[in-house]
Enzyme design. Sequence first.
Site, PDB file in Angstrom:
ATOM      1  CG  ASN A   1      35.398  32.544  32.557  1.00 48.56           C
ATOM      2  OD1 ASN A   1      35.797  31.540  33.132  1.00 48.56           O
ATOM      3  ND2 ASN A   1      35.821  33.755  32.864  1.00 48.56           N
TER       4      ASN A   1
ATOM      5  CG  HIS B   1      33.784  28.809  37.958  1.00 47.91           C
ATOM      6  ND1 HIS B   1      34.657  29.153  38.981  1.00 47.91           N
ATOM      7  CD2 HIS B   1      33.133  29.944  37.625  1.00 47.91           C
ATOM      8  CE1 HIS B   1      34.520  30.439  39.256  1.00 47.91           C
ATOM      9  NE2 HIS B   1      33.601  30.948  38.447  1.00 47.91           N
TER      10      HIS B   1
ATOM     11  CG  HIS C   1      40.873  35.827  35.834  1.00 52.06           C
ATOM     12  ND1 HIS C   1      40.034  36.517  36.681  1.00 52.06           N
ATOM     13  CD2 HIS C   1      42.097  36.414  35.969  1.00 52.06           C
ATOM     14  CE1 HIS C   1      40.713  37.466  37.302  1.00 52.06           C
ATOM     15  NE2 HIS C   1      41.975  37.420  36.897  1.00 52.06           N
TER      16      HIS C   1
ATOM     17  NE  ARG D   1      40.205  35.215  40.310  1.00 54.38           N
ATOM     18  CZ  ARG D   1      39.969  36.364  40.945  1.00 54.38           C
ATOM     19  NH1 ARG D   1      40.864  36.872  41.775  1.00 54.38           N
ATOM     20  NH2 ARG D   1      38.843  36.991  40.770  1.00 54.38           N
TER      21      ARG D   1
ATOM     22  NE  ARG E   1      40.852  32.993  43.707  1.00 54.32           N
ATOM     23  CZ  ARG E   1      40.162  34.025  44.176  1.00 54.32           C
ATOM     24  NH1 ARG E   1      38.853  34.072  44.016  1.00 54.32           N
ATOM     25  NH2 ARG E   1      40.750  34.990  44.821  1.00 54.32           N
TER      26      ARG E   1
ATOM     27  CD  GLU F   1      38.025  37.402  32.844  1.00 53.84           C
ATOM     28  OE1 GLU F   1      38.209  37.410  34.077  1.00 53.84           O
ATOM     29  OE2 GLU F   1      36.993  37.006  32.309  1.00 53.84           O
TER      30      GLU F   1
ATOM     31  CB  THR G   1      36.256  40.093  38.493  1.00 53.31           C
ATOM     32  OG1 THR G   1      37.081  39.020  38.053  1.00 53.31           O
ATOM     33  CG2 THR G   1      36.921  41.405  38.203  1.00 53.31           C
TER      34      THR G   1
ATOM     35  CD  GLU H   1      34.012  41.081  29.830  1.00 52.21           C
ATOM     36  OE1 GLU H   1      35.101  40.667  29.379  1.00 52.21           O
ATOM     37  OE2 GLU H   1      33.352  40.465  30.694  1.00 52.21           O
TER      38      GLU H   1
ATOM     39  CG  HIS I   1      31.079  39.450  36.595  1.00 56.27           C
ATOM     40  ND1 HIS I   1      30.348  39.100  37.691  1.00 56.27           N
ATOM     41  CD2 HIS I   1      32.361  39.139  36.890  1.00 56.27           C
ATOM     42  CE1 HIS I   1      31.160  38.617  38.615  1.00 56.27           C
ATOM     43  NE2 HIS I   1      32.395  38.625  38.152  1.00 56.27           N
TER      44      HIS I   1
HETATM   45  N1  PXP Z   1      33.925  38.784  32.428  1.00 55.36           N
HETATM   46  C1  PXP Z   1      34.864  39.004  33.367  1.00 55.36           C
HETATM   47  C2  PXP Z   1      35.788  40.153  33.181  1.00 55.36           C
HETATM   48  C3  PXP Z   1      34.978  38.172  34.499  1.00 55.36           C
HETATM   49  O1  PXP Z   1      35.914  38.426  35.427  1.00 55.36           O
HETATM   50  C4  PXP Z   1      34.116  37.077  34.613  1.00 55.36           C
HETATM   51  C5  PXP Z   1      34.241  36.158  35.783  1.00 55.36           C
HETATM   52  O2  PXP Z   1      35.431  35.490  35.736  1.00 55.36           O
HETATM   53  C6  PXP Z   1      33.164  36.880  33.604  1.00 55.36           C
HETATM   54  C7  PXP Z   1      33.064  37.757  32.528  1.00 55.36           C
HETATM   55  C8  PXP Z   1      32.207  35.730  33.628  1.00 55.36           C
HETATM   56  O3  PXP Z   1      31.354  35.898  34.702  1.00 55.36           O
HETATM   57  P1  PXP Z   1      30.385  34.720  35.116  1.00 55.36           P
HETATM   58  O4  PXP Z   1      31.271  33.575  35.521  1.00 55.36           O
HETATM   59  O5  PXP Z   1      29.604  35.290  36.234  1.00 55.36           O
HETATM   60  O6  PXP Z   1      29.561  34.396  33.904  1.00 55.36           O
END
Ligand code: PXP
Length: 390
Positions: free
Chosen positions: A157, A160, A193, A195, A199, A220, A251, A301, A341
């Site tokens: 992901n 960030h 994601h 959003r 953001r 996402e 999330t 998931e 997550h």
């Molecule tokens: N899965 C989902 C559905 C999420 O919303 C996120 C965070 O955006 C992640 C996985 C990844 O989480 P993390 O950034 O904590 O690894």
Amino acid sequence: MPVRIRAQGRISPAIDLEKLRRVALRLLQLTGQREGELSILLVNDQEMQDLNRRYRQRDQATNVLSFPMREADAPDSGLLGDIVISADTARREARELKVPLGQRLSWLLIHGLLHLLGLDHERSPAEAIRMADQERGLQQRLQQLERRPNMPSLAINIDHVATLRQARGGSEPDPVLAAGICELAGACGIVVHLREDRRHIQDRDLRLLRETVKTKLNLEMAATPEIVAIALGIKPEMATLVPEKRQELTTEGGLNVSGQKKRLAEVIRQLGEAGIPVSLFVDPDPRQIAAAAAIGATFVELHTGRYCDAASEAEREREFELLASGAAQAYGLGLKVNAGHGLNYQNVQPVAALEEIGELSIGHAVMARAILVGLDQAVREMLTLVNGAR
Ligand code: PXP
């Protein structure tokens, strides 16, 4: 320990008891007996004959015997009973049927377990047919599970990377470049994601990622008309529906699928018609998983956040058990199972070791490490952990 297994007397050649124990654990999950406890005893033909004579007045060896433990007045108590299998007979039958010994042992376990659960083929022809159907179904599920590829894949992901860019409102670092580095380092997919408040990931990122991602783009998204329309235009390889609140930092919890079945089923239908399989991000809660299967999701998931944030070892173990049984339940219902997550370099391996899990989605921990060691190395280090977990 829900399954105790031991061999009594001389059994040669030896049988892999740990493998058989794992099969029994799976069967408990597949038959909805996650709380059930089982004892399995492997014996030779001589001992089987003694048992058969003592308990059933039949003076001959047999392949499997079941001894139910559940009291009639406590049908939900944990202890299901004992299954005794003759290793000699199992081996002979495997040879006659020309199947691997492991497959024959699994079938005998299934047969014994169904007896413990109250089915009896000797009671009536109709029950014999029902029992044979269930045996076939369970055997097929076990074989499907065994055919699964041996390790989960890792999707990264990259939200960030965009968070850092948005901190200054400029153009760097660029998540599109980051996605390429992740793919070159071995990620099986890229997750973003989009959003509603934009953001981090922007519409421009999504458009460019659609053109450049070579592995698999997982979008996402909240199940809102605006974002659904964007998804239908972009056509990612898959979409993961998540709950979204404007005030949250990330999330926070899984989707309440059972509370909005109709709305989510409609979004799944719309995306499905455009060829986009849908994953639902859910807590490892049996009700939510069952609802996800019922409304036609392709994946769930499992939300690993509570496991990752556990304040004590005991709490972590409890949360892990929920993930393990959630993964088995989802897989048993025919769903593909992903997880994510909060996973990081310290906590990822037990989750990656769960055999039903096909893919992990990890973002923050990899990006945090990337700032210090570089993105390529951060992804590779995570891959090493994930690949080494099974
Ligand atoms: N899965 C989902 C559905 C999420 O919303 C996120 C965070 O955006 C992640 C996985 C990844 O989480 P993390 O950034 O904590 O690894």
